[in-house]
Every structure is written in structure tokens, then in C-alpha cells.
Design a protein around this motif. Structure first.
Motif, PDB file in Angstrom:
ATOM      1  N   THR A   3      50.651  -7.153  58.560  1.00 39.33           N
ATOM      2  CA  THR A   3      51.239  -5.808  58.507  1.00 39.33           C
ATOM      3  C   THR A   3      50.725  -5.128  57.247  1.00 39.33           C
ATOM      4  OG1 THR A   3      53.158  -6.598  57.303  1.00 39.33           O
ATOM      5  CG2 THR A   3      53.356  -6.542  59.688  1.00 39.33           C
ATOM      6  N   ARG A   4      51.011  -3.836  57.133  1.00 41.73           N
ATOM      7  CA  ARG A   4      50.578  -3.131  55.920  1.00 41.73           C
ATOM      8  C   ARG A   4      51.577  -2.060  55.558  1.00 41.73           C
ATOM      9  NH1 ARG A   4      50.679   1.580  58.043  1.00 41.73           N
ATOM     10  NH2 ARG A   4      49.130   2.353  59.483  1.00 41.73           N
ATOM     11  N   PHE A   5      51.580  -1.763  54.244  1.00 40.57           N
ATOM     12  CA  PHE A   5      52.374  -0.665  53.710  1.00 40.57           C
ATOM     13  C   PHE A   5      51.346   0.322  53.176  1.00 40.57           C
ATOM     14  CE2 PHE A   5      54.799   0.908  49.837  1.00 40.57           C
ATOM     15  CZ  PHE A   5      55.620   1.758  50.566  1.00 40.57           C
ATOM     16  N   ALA A   6      51.408   1.577  53.655  1.00 43.26           N
ATOM     17  CA  ALA A   6      50.296   2.504  53.389  1.00 43.26           C
ATOM     18  C   ALA A   6      50.762   3.828  52.779  1.00 43.26           C
ATOM     19  CB  ALA A   6      49.532   2.753  54.694  1.00 43.26           C
ATOM     20  N   PRO A   7      51.334   3.785  51.580  1.00 39.11           N
ATOM     21  CA  PRO A   7      51.825   5.030  50.988  1.00 39.11           C
ATOM     22  C   PRO A   7      50.693   5.941  50.508  1.00 39.11           C
ATOM     23  CG  PRO A   7      52.002   3.255  49.393  1.00 39.11           C
ATOM     24  CD  PRO A   7      51.509   2.625  50.674  1.00 39.11           C
ATOM     25  N   SER A   8      50.980   7.227  50.465  1.00 38.49           N
ATOM     26  CA  SER A   8      50.056   8.201  49.873  1.00 38.49           C
ATOM     27  C   SER A   8      50.530   8.433  48.440  1.00 38.49           C
ATOM     28  CB  SER A   8      50.114   9.518  50.645  1.00 38.49           C
ATOM     29  OG  SER A   8      49.875   9.277  52.009  1.00 38.49           O
ATOM     30  N   PRO A   9      49.637   8.308  47.465  1.00 37.71           N
ATOM     31  CA  PRO A   9      50.069   8.473  46.071  1.00 37.71           C
ATOM     32  C   PRO A   9      50.212   9.942  45.688  1.00 37.71           C
ATOM     33  CG  PRO A   9      47.746   7.930  46.143  1.00 37.71           C
ATOM     34  CD  PRO A   9      48.215   7.944  47.573  1.00 37.71           C
ATOM     35  N   ILE A  35      46.359   2.141  49.806  1.00 39.19           N
ATOM     36  CA  ILE A  35      46.597   3.394  49.100  1.00 39.19           C
ATOM     37  C   ILE A  35      45.876   4.509  49.853  1.00 39.19           C
ATOM     38  CG2 ILE A  35      46.297   4.610  46.901  1.00 39.19           C
ATOM     39  CD1 ILE A  35      48.206   2.209  46.678  1.00 39.19           C
ATOM     40  N   GLU A  36      46.631   5.422  50.434  1.00 42.48           N
ATOM     41  CA  GLU A  36      46.038   6.486  51.252  1.00 42.48           C
ATOM     42  C   GLU A  36      45.840   7.734  50.372  1.00 42.48           C
ATOM     43  OE1 GLU A  36      47.929   6.730  55.162  1.00 42.48           O
ATOM     44  OE2 GLU A  36      46.717   4.953  55.615  1.00 42.48           O
ATOM     45  N   ASP A  37      44.742   7.701  49.628  1.00 42.78           N
ATOM     46  CA  ASP A  37      44.506   8.722  48.603  1.00 42.78           C
ATOM     47  C   ASP A  37      43.344   9.650  48.971  1.00 42.78           C
ATOM     48  OD1 ASP A  37      42.523   6.841  48.455  1.00 42.78           O
ATOM     49  OD2 ASP A  37      42.499   6.691  46.279  1.00 42.78           O
ATOM     50  N   SER A 180      40.029  12.461  58.138  1.00 41.74           N
ATOM     51  CA  SER A 180      41.449  12.771  58.259  1.00 41.74           C
ATOM     52  C   SER A 180      42.234  11.470  58.152  1.00 41.74           C
ATOM     53  CB  SER A 180      41.734  13.404  59.617  1.00 41.74           C
ATOM     54  OG  SER A 180      41.615  12.426  60.632  1.00 41.74           O
ATOM     55  N   TYR A 181      43.525  11.611  58.011  1.00 40.56           N
ATOM     56  CA  TYR A 181      44.413  10.451  57.997  1.00 40.56           C
ATOM     57  C   TYR A 181      44.192   9.580  59.238  1.00 40.56           C
ATOM     58  CZ  TYR A 181      48.782   8.305  59.581  1.00 40.56           C
ATOM     59  OH  TYR A 181      49.693   7.464  60.135  1.00 40.56           O
ATOM     60  N   HIS A 182      44.088  10.187  60.421  1.00 37.08           N
ATOM     61  CA  HIS A 182      43.998   9.408  61.658  1.00 37.08           C
ATOM     62  C   HIS A 182      42.785   8.484  61.677  1.00 37.08           C
ATOM     63  CE1 HIS A 182      47.192  11.706  63.359  1.00 37.08           C
ATOM     64  NE2 HIS A 182      46.507  12.824  63.389  1.00 37.08           N
ATOM     65  N   ALA A 184      40.776   7.450  59.189  1.00 39.58           N
ATOM     66  CA  ALA A 184      40.813   6.427  58.140  1.00 39.58           C
ATOM     67  C   ALA A 184      41.818   5.334  58.506  1.00 39.58           C
ATOM     68  CB  ALA A 184      41.193   7.072  56.806  1.00 39.58           C
ATOM     69  N   CYS A 185      42.945   5.737  59.054  1.00 47.13           N
ATOM     70  CA  CYS A 185      43.999   4.787  59.407  1.00 47.13           C
ATOM     71  C   CYS A 185      43.498   3.766  60.434  1.00 47.13           C
ATOM     72  CB  CYS A 185      45.193   5.575  59.930  1.00 47.13           C
ATOM     73  SG  CYS A 185      46.598   4.562  60.378  1.00 47.13           S
ATOM     74  N   VAL A 186      42.838   4.231  61.486  1.00 49.16           N
ATOM     75  CA  VAL A 186      42.407   3.256  62.512  1.00 49.16           C
ATOM     76  C   VAL A 186      41.257   2.383  62.007  1.00 49.16           C
ATOM     77  CG1 VAL A 186      43.193   4.635  64.482  1.00 49.16           C
ATOM     78  CG2 VAL A 186      40.830   4.804  63.758  1.00 49.16           C
ATOM     79  N   VAL A 198      53.829  -1.098  60.852  1.00 51.78           N
ATOM     80  CA  VAL A 198      55.242  -0.802  60.570  1.00 51.78           C
ATOM     81  C   VAL A 198      55.279   0.502  59.786  1.00 51.78           C
ATOM     82  CG1 VAL A 198      57.318  -1.591  59.362  1.00 51.78           C
ATOM     83  CG2 VAL A 198      55.808  -3.259  60.483  1.00 51.78           C
ATOM     84  N   ARG A 199      55.924   1.523  60.336  1.00 39.95           N
ATOM     85  CA  ARG A 199      55.982   2.808  59.628  1.00 39.95           C
ATOM     86  C   ARG A 199      57.126   3.636  60.187  1.00 39.95           C
ATOM     87  NH1 ARG A 199      50.240   5.129  61.998  1.00 39.95           N
ATOM     88  NH2 ARG A 199      50.874   5.321  64.177  1.00 39.95           N
ATOM     89  N   GLY A 200      57.446   4.728  59.499  1.00 39.84           N
ATOM     90  CA  GLY A 200      58.572   5.557  59.889  1.00 39.84           C
ATOM     91  C   GLY A 200      58.348   6.261  61.220  1.00 39.84           C
ATOM     92  N   ASP A 202      58.768   9.170  61.887  1.00 38.45           N
ATOM     93  CA  ASP A 202      58.154  10.495  61.721  1.00 38.45           C
ATOM     94  C   ASP A 202      56.653  10.425  62.006  1.00 38.45           C
ATOM     95  OD1 ASP A 202      57.954   8.882  59.412  1.00 38.45           O
ATOM     96  OD2 ASP A 202      57.695  10.616  58.102  1.00 38.45           O
ATOM     97  N   LEU A 203      56.065   9.220  61.954  1.00 38.15           N
ATOM     98  CA  LEU A 203      54.625   9.087  62.203  1.00 38.15           C
ATOM     99  C   LEU A 203      54.312   8.725  63.651  1.00 38.15           C
ATOM    100  CD1 LEU A 203      53.611   7.464  58.838  1.00 38.15           C
ATOM    101  CD2 LEU A 203      52.818   9.657  59.722  1.00 38.15           C
ATOM    102  N   ARG A 204      55.348   8.610  64.455  1.00 39.80           N
ATOM    103  CA  ARG A 204      55.137   8.257  65.860  1.00 39.80           C
ATOM    104  C   ARG A 204      54.210   9.255  66.580  1.00 39.80           C
ATOM    105  NH1 ARG A 204      58.832   5.221  69.713  1.00 39.80           N
ATOM    106  NH2 ARG A 204      58.464   6.319  71.666  1.00 39.80           N
TER     107      ARG A 204
HETATM  108  N1  GLU Z   1      50.267   7.421  54.215  1.00 42.83           N
HETATM  109  C1  GLU Z   1      51.295   7.677  55.182  1.00 42.83           C
HETATM  110  C2  GLU Z   1      52.574   8.120  54.480  1.00 42.83           C
HETATM  111  O1  GLU Z   1      52.718   7.953  53.295  1.00 42.83           O
HETATM  112  C3  GLU Z   1      51.621   6.464  56.039  1.00 42.83           C
HETATM  113  C4  GLU Z   1      50.588   6.201  57.072  1.00 42.83           C
HETATM  114  C5  GLU Z   1      50.870   5.045  58.018  1.00 42.83           C
HETATM  115  O2  GLU Z   1      51.705   4.161  57.733  1.00 42.83           O
HETATM  116  O3  GLU Z   1      50.200   5.010  59.050  1.00 42.83           O
HETATM  117  O4  GLU Z   1      53.448   8.664  55.087  1.00 42.83           O
END
Ligand code: GLU
Length: 278
Positions: A3-9, A35-37, A180-182, A184-186, A198-200, A202-204
């Protein structure tokens, strides 16, 4: 399990981030920090330090070195080039103002974010050289190229269909921003072998386009766990300007980070907050 935790700084982590991090960590297996920077206007190095401090305070140690997106833009560019070769992306020269104007025009489709003005227009490399533009996914063509069916699986076993309307002609890159986020994410989820995202919740809405990109690029399919969001007791979303729910403020107020993480892991929130689906 990976799994991963992917916050934006782009600010300090808050209770919602802590909840997401705890849920990912407690799945077992490897838990990665990414780190999603990629947003140069909003990402700040000092917030990267803040993320590490906050995770340490919670007693959460990521496995391995953090993955830093700004160091990996060549991978996103290569993925975009592949989609371009497949004829599934097109350059879009519309400005925000153009898009807003066409959406309010009498026959504009107010339901979709983009009206498709640049779709199907012959490519003009010279114009691309000189004019700011973005690269959009031709969603209908892309679904057809993926075999006509797209969708994703949630951790509870439910399957969800993705449609062109959900995906829209999503922006995958801009002339001045490599990904874009999409996209880079994949690319990163696949490169790290992430098996459960695993994510909130809101990202569904991001999931249909991300799943489609995985199909097009021949990447493995992870399962998704979209969890409820931490809100104020009255249901208000945590906002960037709310200081109280930041982990830094809670630490300064003498809260025990490890005890907080243990509580979050069993769904117990500090007084004044609750979990809610968006
Ligand atoms: N960087 C995104 C955020 O901080 C999360 C992206 C993800 O988990 O796919 O909300």
C-alpha cells in the motif's frame, strides 16, 4: 500486500491524512511513502519535512525510501508518449476562459467539464511549439482501445464500471507541467507494485480514469479502498486554513501521537471530529 500513502506537500498533514496513513499501515505488508510534489506553484520542501515528522510522531515508519514524483518526470513523459503513439491523446489549446464560455453557451453541455473543442483537430506541431497547451485523453477512443470495458474493484469486493462521462477528456500533462496527478499516480503505483490503493473517498472520482490508463499502458490492476473522510462534528470538511486538526498543532498541544494512531485504527476520533462519506 503493498500500500502507499501519497500526500501532496502543499500544507501540514491533518487528522484526515493520519486516518488514511493508519488504515494503509494496518493492512500489513509494505507501506510506502510517496511525495506528490508535481505542482510547482503549491508544493514546498518544508512540508516534505513536516510529513516525515508527523508520521514519526504517529509511530508510522514507511518501508523504504520515499518516492518523490518531481524526480521521476521522465517516466511520466514516456507514458504520455506511448499514449500519443497510440493516438489516444490530443493537444488542447483552450484556456480556462474558453472552456467556461463554451459551458455557459446555450447549447453547451453544462454536465461535462470539457466540451471537446480541440478533439479531432489536426495536429499542428508548430502551434504546439509556440503556444501553451495541455494533453487530453480522448476518453471514448481510449475506452474502445481498452476493449470497450473499464472499471475497478473496491476492497469490499464490489466492482464499479467506468464510463466516458465519468472519465471525461482528462488532462494528462501540460506544456509547462510534465504530468497530471492521474498519469503520475498510475505510473508510480505500478512501478512500486502497489496492490491496494488506500485513500479518501474524495478521490474516488479519479479512479475511473486511473484504471483506464492502467489498461492502456498494460499496467497491473490494484484494488481500491476509498475510506470515509474525517470531518468536523457538524460535517464540515477539514479545510487548509483549519489549524486545530493539523498534526503539528495536536503535537504542540501535547497529544500523544501513537495513542492517536491506535485510536484512529479502530475508528475512534478525537472529540469534535467524526467520519463521514462525501
Ligand atoms: N496526493 C493526493 C492527496 O494528497 C493523494 C493521491 C492518492 O492517494 O491517490 O490528496
Amino acid at each position: 500486500m503493498i500500500t502507499r500513502f501519497a500526500p501532496s506537500p502543499t500544507g501540514r498533514l491533518h487528522l484526515g491524512h493520519a486516518y488514511s496513513a493508519v488504515l494503509g499501515r494496518q493492512k500489513g505488508g509494505r507501506w510506502l511513502l510517496r511525495i506528490e510534489d508535481l505542482d510547482p506553484g503549491r508544493a514546498r520542501p518544508e512540508f516534505v519535512g513536516g510529513i516525515r515528522e508527523d508520521l514519526a510522531w504517529l509511530g508510522l515508519a514507511p518501508d523504504g525510501a520515499p518516492i518523490v514524483q518531481s524526480e521521476r518526470t521522465h517516466l511520466y513523459a514516456a507514458a504520455l508518449e506511448r499514449l500519443r503513439q497510440m493516438g489516444l491523446v490530443y493537444p488542447c489549446f483552450c484556456t480556462r476562459a474558453d472552456i467556461a464560455a463554451s459551458l455557459t453557451a446555450p447549447h453547451g453541455d453544462a454536465g461535462s467539464a470539457y466540451t471537446g473543442t480541440c478533439r479531432g483537430v489536426a495536429d499542428d506541431p508548430e502551434r504546439r511549439e509556440t503556444t501553451p497547451h495541455s494533453w487530453r485523453l480522448d476518453s471514448a477512443k481510449a475506452i474502445a482501445a481498452a476493449g470497450g470495458v473499464t472499471g475497478w474493484q473496491e476492497d469490499d469486493g464490489s466492482r464499479h464500471e467506468g464510463t466516458a462521462a465519468m472519465i471525461g477528456d482528462a488532462i494528462l500533462a501540460r506544456k509547462d507541467a510534465p504530468s497530471s496527478y492521474h498519469l503520475a499516480c498510475v505510473v508510480d503505483d505500478a512501478d512500486s507494485g502497489v496492490s491496494l490503493v488506500v485513500r479518501g473517498a474524495d478521490l474516488r472520482p479519479s479512479t475511473p480514469v486511473q484504471r483506464l490508463l492502467q489498461q492502456l499502458l498494460g499496467l497491473p490492476e490494484p484494488t481500491y479502498l476509498h475510506h470515509p473522510l474525517v470531518t468536523h462534528e457538524d460535517g464540515r470538511r477539514l479545510a487548509k486554513r483549519d489549524q486545530a486538526p493539523t498534526l503539528a498543532a495536536m503535537r504542540a498541544a501535547g497529544v500523544d501521537g501513537r495513542a492517536l494512531a491506535a485510536d484512529l485504527g479502530v475508528g475512534i476520533l478525537p472529540t469534535g471530529y467524526r467520519l463521514a462519506l462525501p
